[in-house]
Design a protein around this motif. Structure first.
Motif, mmCIF file in Angstrom:
data_model
loop_
_atom_site.group_PDB
_atom_site.id
_atom_site.type_symbol
_atom_site.label_atom_id
_atom_site.label_comp_id
_atom_site.label_asym_id
_atom_site.label_seq_id
_atom_site.Cartn_x
_atom_site.Cartn_y
_atom_site.Cartn_z
ATOM 1 N N ASP A 155 -12.133 47.289 -19.817
ATOM 2 C CA ASP A 155 -13.307 47.298 -18.938
ATOM 3 C C ASP A 155 -12.951 47.683 -17.505
ATOM 4 O O ASP A 155 -13.845 47.851 -16.669
ATOM 5 C CB ASP A 155 -14.050 45.962 -18.988
ATOM 6 C CG ASP A 155 -13.267 44.806 -18.400
ATOM 7 O OD1 ASP A 155 -12.027 44.908 -18.280
ATOM 8 O OD2 ASP A 155 -13.890 43.771 -18.078
ATOM 9 N N TYR A 178 -14.876 50.595 -15.953
ATOM 10 C CA TYR A 178 -16.247 50.541 -15.436
ATOM 11 C C TYR A 178 -16.575 49.254 -14.678
ATOM 12 O O TYR A 178 -17.693 49.106 -14.188
ATOM 13 C CB TYR A 178 -17.261 50.732 -16.572
ATOM 14 C CG TYR A 178 -17.074 49.793 -17.745
ATOM 15 C CD1 TYR A 178 -17.657 48.535 -17.756
ATOM 16 C CD2 TYR A 178 -16.330 50.179 -18.847
ATOM 17 C CE1 TYR A 178 -17.493 47.676 -18.833
ATOM 18 C CE2 TYR A 178 -16.157 49.335 -19.935
ATOM 19 C CZ TYR A 178 -16.745 48.081 -19.924
ATOM 20 O OH TYR A 178 -16.567 47.235 -20.998
ATOM 21 N N GLU A 179 -15.626 48.323 -14.552
ATOM 22 C CA GLU A 179 -15.875 47.075 -13.829
ATOM 23 C C GLU A 179 -15.121 47.076 -12.501
ATOM 24 O O GLU A 179 -13.892 47.051 -12.470
ATOM 25 C CB GLU A 179 -15.429 45.873 -14.670
ATOM 26 C CG GLU A 179 -16.320 45.579 -15.867
ATOM 27 C CD GLU A 179 -17.643 44.942 -15.476
ATOM 28 O OE1 GLU A 179 -17.853 44.658 -14.269
ATOM 29 O OE2 GLU A 179 -18.477 44.737 -16.378
ATOM 30 N N THR A 216 -18.467 52.239 -25.805
ATOM 31 C CA THR A 216 -19.655 51.711 -26.470
ATOM 32 C C THR A 216 -19.697 52.156 -27.933
ATOM 33 O O THR A 216 -19.474 53.333 -28.241
ATOM 34 C CB THR A 216 -20.927 52.187 -25.740
ATOM 35 O OG1 THR A 216 -20.874 51.723 -24.381
ATOM 36 C CG2 THR A 216 -22.184 51.630 -26.403
ATOM 37 N N GLU A 264 -17.850 48.312 -23.237
ATOM 38 C CA GLU A 264 -18.979 49.172 -22.914
ATOM 39 C C GLU A 264 -18.471 50.492 -22.342
ATOM 40 O O GLU A 264 -17.336 50.901 -22.599
ATOM 41 C CB GLU A 264 -19.901 48.443 -21.924
ATOM 42 C CG GLU A 264 -20.445 47.116 -22.466
ATOM 43 C CD GLU A 264 -21.182 46.317 -21.414
ATOM 44 O OE1 GLU A 264 -21.439 46.856 -20.313
ATOM 45 O OE2 GLU A 264 -21.487 45.129 -21.678
ATOM 46 N N GLY A 265 -19.311 51.167 -21.569
ATOM 47 C CA GLY A 265 -18.908 52.427 -20.957
ATOM 48 C C GLY A 265 -18.488 53.439 -22.014
ATOM 49 O O GLY A 265 -19.184 53.623 -23.023
#
Length: 249
Positions: free
Chosen positions: A174, A177-178, A208, A204-205
């Motif tokens: 992550d 995107y975090e 996904t 995610e990102g």
């Protein structure tokens, strides 16, 4: 080839595991409770790349006294088959869902810290945000320095404290995107850093709807290298050496 410093390998299907292991030099396979420890042990006996860690994941109801005693006895019996105590820690996310007294979890974690010290094994920790300070208190109380905070998140003060104590963290996919994880990479020395997937937990990102797999760590490494101003090869070498040294591989 990288080392996945934290994966729940026993939660994958039997047919998936050989394919996952093709992507790495080794995995640190953590456990959830006694049945999970038993399967992790079987996997470590079947695959040389699987390095077992035995423990009790805190985001679940506590064990009965007899079940806890059985788990601790089992871990002592198979201590030579494991590289660490883990995953253990405090129930941060469970506490967000329900009102609860977490003092019994703190007491259980302290018993695991004492066990890790007794067996001379590193400890793998599930401890985020305010829980990390509580865990640091326990580690300092028992002079336990070989601590790995997986998928760590926390404020600047506890990050500084962990750096001063020489504790390790591991970075998850992550980070692509975090921003919170990117800031952590900026702050934390790469000499105290590993990479992990926490699979089969999903991301995610760009990930996904993809099965979590060790290949994702290559993207994590690209982010770390970029933030630290290193080549991917340099970052990979440092992080792999960190993991091998910490887990005595």
């Amino acid at each position: 080839m990288l080392i996945d410093a934290h994966i729940h390998l026993e939660q994958y299907n039997d047919e998936e595991i050989p394919l996952l292991l093709e992507e790495v030099d080794a995995v640190i396979a953590v456990s959830m409770q006694l049945s999970s420890c038993e399967r992790t042990l079987r996997l470590s006996n079947s695959y040389q790349q699987v390095k077992a860690a035995f423990g009790f994941h805190p985001e679940q109801p506590l064990l009965s006294p007899s079940d806890e005693a059985a788990l601790f006895d089992w871990i002592r019996t198979y201590q030579d088959e494991m590289v660490a105590i883990g995953e253990v820690g405090l129930p941060y996310y469970l506490r967000q869902e329900q009102a609860m007294d977490d003092r019994p979890y703190v007491a259980l974690l302290e018993r695991f810290v004492v066990l890790a010290k007794e067996l001379d094994k590193p400890i793998v920790l599930h401890a985020v945000y305010e829980d990390a300070s509580v865990v640091c208190d326990l580690l300092e109380k028992h002079q336990m320095s070989q601590a790995h905070f997986h998928w760590f998140k926390g404020d600047e003060a506890v990050v500084k404290r962990m750096i001063e104590r020489g504790y390790f963290i591991s970075i998850t996919p992550d980070c692509l995107y975090e921003e919170e994880i990117q800031q952590l990479i900026h702050a934390y020395p790469i000499e105290r850093m590993m990479v992990e997937t926490d699979g089969p937990w999903t991301f995610e990102g760009p990930f996904t709807n993809k099965r979590t797999s060790p290949w994702m760590m290559h993207s994590t490494l690209e982010v770390i290298a970029s933030i630290k101003g290193l080549s991917i090869q340099e970052a990979a070498k440092i992080i792999t050496q960190n993991t091998k040294a910490f887990y005595r591989l």
